[in-house]
Design an enzyme around this catalytic site. Structure first.
Site: not given
Length: 224
Positions: A53, A55, A58
């Site tokens: 996880d 996430k 960028d």
């Protein structure tokens, strides 16, 4: 090194259709490759996939290196990871360059379960459109509802914020029951964390409890 279950979130869906073990690898204080090797052995033994996880959030070039390199080398062991749509479609392109040749899958964060989250409206709409243009790599969404709208779509909907006993945690998390998520909202998988491994809980007993609740909800949905 032994894997400490309190450092990980567990996803349960049905009794046999799909099982994932969700990690937050960057919160492990004593991370090393021995942990990854143990995790891969357990995944093979117990037949589950690994979902980091992470996430990502960028630009494409940066996430490409975060995914494939560094001390974690996430793409080398995690079957699935996820990313925000905020940076635009380049984030998918960057991750895909690393993950697609390895047979990995990506989830996009279309909606979140925390109070006040900005993942709605135009953000959600554009995130879904990016997924539709990248179905060779994007397998589904972190979401609060089923997002499939067209006949050729088969995105998996994974929903966080699952709780049988509480409705919140004091830090913005909002919980729903497996039935609310699977039957009422049409999601495919429930993501369960502290409801299983929280302080004072019997991990095995709670794991079975959530698995049974998820399975019951799934049977109710397919019977309708």
């Amino acid at each position: 090194m032994l894997i400490n279950a309190q450092l990980y979130l567990i996803i349960f869906f049905t009794q046999s259709l799909m099982r994932l073990f969700q990690t937050h690898i960057d919160i492990v204080d004593d991370f090393d490759q021995d942990l990854i090797e143990q995790l891969l052995v357990l995944a093979k033994k117990h037949d589950f996939m690994i979902f980091e996880d992470r996430k990502f959030a960028d630009i494409g070039n940066t996430v490409k290196h975060q995914y494939g390199n560094g001390i974690y080398r996430i793409a080398s062991w995690s079957d699935i990871t996820n990313a925000h749509g905020v940076p635009g479609e380049g984030i998918i392109t960057g991750l895909k360059e690393v993950g697609l040749p390895l047979g990995r899958g990506l989830l996009l964060l279309a909606e979140m379960s925390s109070k006040g989250a900005l993942t709605y409206g135009e953000y959600t709409t554009q995130t879904i459109e990016m997924a539709r243009r990248n179905q060779d790599f994007v397998m589904g969404f972190i979401t609060q509802r089923c997002i499939n709208e067209h006949p050729d779509e088969d995105f998996i909907a994974m929903s966080p914020g699952i709780g049988l006993d509480v409705t919140g945690d004091g830090l913005g998390q909002q919980y729903r029951t497996p039935r609310q998520v699977i039957v009422e909202s049409g999601c495919d998988l429930i993501i369960v964390g502290r409801g299983i491994y929280g302080k004072g809980r019997d991990v095995q007993a709670e794991g079975r409890r959530y698995q049974e609740a998820g399975w019951s909800a799934y049977q109710e949905r397919i019977s309708q």
